[in-house]
Write a protein that holds these residues in place. Structure first.
Motif, PDB file in Angstrom:
ATOM      1  N   THR A   1       0.824  -1.222   0.000  1.00 33.10           N
ATOM      2  CA  THR A   1       0.000   0.000   0.000  1.00 33.10           C
ATOM      3  C   THR A   1       0.851   1.261   0.000  1.00 33.10           C
ATOM      4  OG1 THR A   1      -0.182  -0.028   2.427  1.00 33.10           O
ATOM      5  CG2 THR A   1      -1.946  -1.107   1.193  1.00 33.10           C
ATOM      6  N   GLN A   2       2.155   1.104   0.257  1.00 34.43           N
ATOM      7  CA  GLN A   2       3.043   2.262   0.246  1.00 34.43           C
ATOM      8  C   GLN A   2       3.173   2.861  -1.152  1.00 34.43           C
ATOM      9  OE1 GLN A   2       6.810   1.223   2.106  1.00 34.43           O
ATOM     10  NE2 GLN A   2       5.775   0.322   3.879  1.00 34.43           N
ATOM     11  N   ARG A   3       2.711   2.114  -2.140  1.00 40.10           N
ATOM     12  CA  ARG A   3       2.847   2.553  -3.535  1.00 40.10           C
ATOM     13  C   ARG A   3       2.179   3.898  -3.788  1.00 40.10           C
ATOM     14  NH1 ARG A   3      -1.097   1.646  -7.166  1.00 40.10           N
ATOM     15  NH2 ARG A   3       0.196   0.768  -8.817  1.00 40.10           N
ATOM     16  N   PHE A   4       1.210   4.264  -2.925  1.00 42.35           N
ATOM     17  CA  PHE A   4       0.490   5.517  -3.132  1.00 42.35           C
ATOM     18  C   PHE A   4       1.150   6.698  -2.429  1.00 42.35           C
ATOM     19  CE2 PHE A   4      -2.806   3.372  -5.230  1.00 42.35           C
ATOM     20  CZ  PHE A   4      -3.105   2.212  -4.543  1.00 42.35           C
ATOM     21  N   PHE A   5       2.222   6.422  -1.704  1.00 48.02           N
ATOM     22  CA  PHE A   5       2.767   7.449  -0.817  1.00 48.02           C
ATOM     23  C   PHE A   5       4.256   7.687  -1.034  1.00 48.02           C
ATOM     24  CE2 PHE A   5      -1.183   7.898   1.292  1.00 48.02           C
ATOM     25  CZ  PHE A   5      -1.736   6.635   1.414  1.00 48.02           C
ATOM     26  N   ASP A   6       4.683   7.739  -2.292  1.00 47.48           N
ATOM     27  CA  ASP A   6       6.090   7.984  -2.619  1.00 47.48           C
ATOM     28  C   ASP A   6       6.592   9.305  -2.062  1.00 47.48           C
ATOM     29  OD1 ASP A   6       6.223   6.371  -5.879  1.00 47.48           O
ATOM     30  OD2 ASP A   6       6.718   5.678  -3.858  1.00 47.48           O
ATOM     31  N   SER A   7       5.673  10.275  -1.952  1.00 42.66           N
ATOM     32  CA  SER A   7       6.094  11.615  -1.517  1.00 42.66           C
ATOM     33  C   SER A   7       6.154  11.751   0.001  1.00 42.66           C
ATOM     34  CB  SER A   7       5.098  12.642  -2.055  1.00 42.66           C
ATOM     35  OG  SER A   7       3.826  12.390  -1.470  1.00 42.66           O
TER      36      SER A   7
END
Lengths: 147, 142
Positions: free
Chosen positions: A39-45
């Motif tokens: 789910t970290q894929r949405f939170f690169d920033s």
């Protein structure tokens, strides 16, 4: 539409009234990112998500967790019209954020576990059952406008 | 998917604490399952499902004991649960989706009873471990 009995509604709003949105929001989003790392894929920033302690102390995770739970709170005030309440957010998650609705179900269940952790015996099987209906309703509402 | 050394340590250590309440945890897990996911009751038409029923308590104990067996043989869960795997594949044939539901309810029960121990790291390790157990139990389905 979510079908909660009067008792279930009272149980949900009663417990939710005691929820610290910032704390539980941060714990829920943080746990999601740790338990289901994809789910970290949405939170690169968001910066450092490299370890459980990094995630749980990450200021952006906490802030976003609070944002998500505040929005969830809104849903709790409109249980009779979740689809209407979350229509715009649904479009956003589909068209701009490109989030697979399965993630809403994952977060819903993580929230349930975090509530259990925070409320212990008060989070009875009956209260859980009511919340499961709510998180399922919210997840469905957020997926409703997908195309 | 296999467990790291750290994850195994977390699970074995926590089990030491959890197992003292094994029977209560088993009964509570099933109660949560049947209330939140009423469709799961379809597998128990022959049971008295009222909370506190002797059958529920006995079955809850069985389920948690099996989890305990998996913990004790955490390096070889497939071996430890081989018989149970066959039972579920050929006799019980519980639809695989239900293992996720039961695992979730077990996690909720553990979180409610052991909040201090239920850190995000522990949560992750247990979610993964129960996922492994579920895989083993559905391995022979087809």
């Amino acid at each position: 539409m979510v079908h909660l009995s009067g008792e279930e509604k009272a149980a949900v709003t009663g417990l939710w009234g005691k929820v610290d949105l910032e704390k539980v929001g941060g714990q829920s989003l943080g746990s999601l990112l740790i338990v289901y790392p994809w789910t970290q894929r949405f939170f690169d920033s968001f910066g450092d998500l490299s370890s459980p302690s990094a995630v749980m102390s990450n200021a952006k995770v906490k802030a976003h967790g609070k944002k998500v739970l505040t929005s969830f709170s809104d849903g709790l005030n409109h249980l009779d019209n979740l689809k209407g309440t979350f229509a715009k957010l649904s479009e956003l998650h589909c068209d701009k954020l490109h989030v697979d609705p399965e993630n809403f179900r994952l977060l819903g269940n993580v929230l349930v576990r975090v509530l259990a952790c925070n409320f212990g015996p008060e989070f009875t099987p009956q209260v859980q059952a009511a919340f499961q209906k709510v998180v399922a309703g919210v997840a469905n509402a957020l997926a409703h406008k997908y195309h | 998917m296999s467990l790291t050394k750290t994850e195994r340590t977390i699970i074995v250590t926590m089990w030491g604490k959890i197992s003292s309440q094994a029977d209560a945890i088993g009964a509570e897990t099933l109660e949560r399952l049947f209330l939140s996911y009423p469709q799961t009751k379809t597998y128990f038409p022959h049971f008295d499902l009222h909370p506190g029923s002797a059958q529920l308590r006995a079955h809850g104990s069985k389920v948690v004991a099996a989890v305990g067996d998996a913990v004790k043989s955490i390096d070889n869960v497939a071996g430890a649960l081989a018989k149970l795997s066959e039972l579920h594949a050929y006799i019980l044939r519980v639809d695989p989706v239900n293992f996720k539901l039961l695992s979730h309810c077990l996690l909720v029960t553990v979180a409610a009873r052991f909040p201090a121990e239920f850190t995000a790291e522990a949560h992750a390790a247990w979610d993964k471990f129960l996922s492994v157990v579920s895989s083993v139990l559905t391995e022979k389905y087809r």
